[in-house]
Design a protein around this motif. Structure first.
Motif, PDB file in Angstrom:
ATOM      1  N   UNK A   1       0.863  -1.192   0.000  1.00 34.21           N
ATOM      2  CA  UNK A   1       0.000   0.000   0.000  1.00 34.21           C
ATOM      3  C   UNK A   1       0.891   1.230   0.000  1.00 34.21           C
ATOM      4  N   UNK A   2       1.089   1.827  -1.183  1.00 35.55           N
ATOM      5  CA  UNK A   2       1.919   3.038  -1.228  1.00 35.55           C
ATOM      6  C   UNK A   2       1.128   4.276  -1.646  1.00 35.55           C
ATOM      7  N   UNK A   3      -0.066   4.097  -2.242  1.00 33.00           N
ATOM      8  CA  UNK A   3      -0.832   5.274  -2.691  1.00 33.00           C
ATOM      9  C   UNK A   3      -1.108   6.187  -1.499  1.00 33.00           C
ATOM     10  N   UNK A   4      -0.979   7.464  -1.717  1.00 40.26           N
ATOM     11  CA  UNK A   4      -1.265   8.407  -0.632  1.00 40.26           C
ATOM     12  C   UNK A   4      -1.283   9.817  -1.172  1.00 40.26           C
ATOM     13  N   UNK A   5      -1.912  10.705  -0.414  1.00 40.16           N
ATOM     14  CA  UNK A   5      -1.918  12.119  -0.799  1.00 40.16           C
ATOM     15  C   UNK A   5      -1.488  12.960   0.402  1.00 40.16           C
ATOM     16  N   UNK A   6      -0.930  14.121   0.082  1.00 43.15           N
ATOM     17  CA  UNK A   6      -0.571  15.067   1.144  1.00 43.15           C
ATOM     18  C   UNK A   6      -1.198  16.412   0.835  1.00 43.15           C
ATOM     19  N   UNK A   7      -1.965  16.932   1.759  1.00 50.58           N
ATOM     20  CA  UNK A   7      -2.502  18.292   1.624  1.00 50.58           C
ATOM     21  C   UNK A   7      -2.053  19.029   2.880  1.00 50.58           C
ATOM     22  N   UNK A   8      -1.390  20.164   2.671  1.00 52.20           N
ATOM     23  CA  UNK A   8      -0.938  20.931   3.836  1.00 52.20           C
ATOM     24  C   UNK A   8      -2.136  21.356   4.654  1.00 52.20           C
ATOM     25  N   UNK A   9      -1.992  21.384   5.946  1.00 54.66           N
ATOM     26  CA  UNK A   9      -3.097  21.894   6.745  1.00 54.66           C
ATOM     27  C   UNK A   9      -3.079  21.348   8.156  1.00 54.66           C
ATOM     28  N   UNK A  10      -3.479  22.196   9.077  1.00 53.57           N
ATOM     29  CA  UNK A  10      -3.429  21.828  10.484  1.00 53.57           C
ATOM     30  C   UNK A  10      -4.829  21.694  11.056  1.00 53.57           C
ATOM     31  N   UNK A  11      -4.875  21.098  12.229  1.00 56.70           N
ATOM     32  CA  UNK A  11      -6.142  20.720  12.855  1.00 56.70           C
ATOM     33  C   UNK A  11      -7.199  21.825  12.865  1.00 56.70           C
TER      34      UNK A  11
END
Ligand SMILES: NC(=O)c1ccc[n+]([C@@H]2O[C@H](COP(=O)([O-])OP(=O)(O)OC[C@H]3O[C@@H](n4cnc5c(N)ncnc54)[C@H](OP(=O)(O)O)[C@@H]3O)[C@@H](O)[C@H]2O)c1
Length: 238
Positions: A87-97
């Motif tokens: 399982x390598x698929x992934x996304x990154x979206x900047x952002x905090x809680x």
């Protein structure tokens, strides 16, 4: 002769591609799964110019349960049996809680955590337990400590660590190992525009070498968890 068949989600780019290239060089047949048909074709063609293995591709949006079900039905119809799923698929979206919208939270959880859970649940019957059988989950150092540039991403990766620990316990009686690989900053499209040189990062090939090593150990052994960081520390450490 093939060493076995391995399905890699996110295998079209970045870390997943690094893993696919390394496993193909070790003689494994590969199924690459990602969203973009173009990226899948490009990576498949590149690997086939270098290695004499079989490669199939599946276009699937992992944020959509019905697409995961379609991918499963396709693999079942083909009679595929996997010695490993990565399982390598992934996304990154900047952002905090407190500053991010609930949509950012949902998108990140859907691909980075929920899809891994649902995919594994569906694909379990297609795992070949007659030989060494391993599920590899690409976590992150963001799932080991606070991650200030993207705390929601961090939450998903912490969740993945908890998922891996529980799945390992659940599957050990079936002879299936679960490996959590935590890359630190790795030079992929996620770091597009970085001011740092590529040499400052982990290379996707490094993660490929690590996964290949985990799959090469004897059948009665599992690497629970492994962390691979840049020598000088993760980029957000600076
Ligand atoms: N790069 C880092 O510094 C780093 C560090 C730690 C952990 N990680 C983790 O490593 C994994 C891979 O990241 P990467 O850096 O290789 O990213 P990347 O270069 O952006 O590649 C992401 C891969 O995931 C696929 N993907 C994304 N969303 C998808 C969806 N909804 N359905 C199906 N496939 C989807 C992409 O397919 P398409 O080509 O179709 O878009 C692509 O193959 C992720 O889980 C990430 O969290 C990365």
């Amino acid at each position: 002769m093939s060493n076995g068949l391995i399905l890699i989600t996110g295998g079209s780019r970045g870390i997943g591609k690094g893993i696919a290239e390394e496993l193909a060089s070790a003689g494994y047949d590969i199924i690459l799964l990602a969203k973009s048909k173009n990226n899948l074709k490009k990576t498949k063609d590149q690997i086939l110019t270098k290695h004499k293995v079989k490669i199939d591709t599946i276009s699937c949006d992992l944020s959509d349960s019905r697409e995961i079900e379609k991918a499963f039905n396709y693999c079942k119809r083909q009679g595929y049996k996997f010695m490993s799923i990565v399982h390598s698929a992934g996304i990154f979206i900047e952002g905090c809680n407190l500053s991010s919208s609930i949509d950012v939270y949902d998108a990140m959880m859907n691909v980075n955590l929920r899809a891994v859970y649902y995919f594994t649940k569906l694909f379990r019957p297609l795992l070949d337990t007659s030989k060494k059988c391993t599920i590899v989950i690409i976590g992150s150092t963001a799932g080991l400590e606070p991650y200030t540039i993207g705390s929601i991403y961090g939450i998903a990766k912490w969740g993945l660590k908890g998922y891996a620990i529980n799945l390992r316990q659940e599957l050990l009686k079936d002879g299936i190992g679960v490996v959590l690989v935590n890359p630190g900053s790795t030079i992929t499209d996620l770091w597009e525009g970085t001011a740092h040189p590529a040499s400052r990062f982990v290379q996707p090939k490094d993660i490929g070498i690590m996964v290949r090593a985990c799959l090469s150990l004897s059948a009665g052994v599992v690497v629970d968890e492994v962390t691979v960081r840049p020598l000088l520390g993760d980029i957000h450490d600076e």
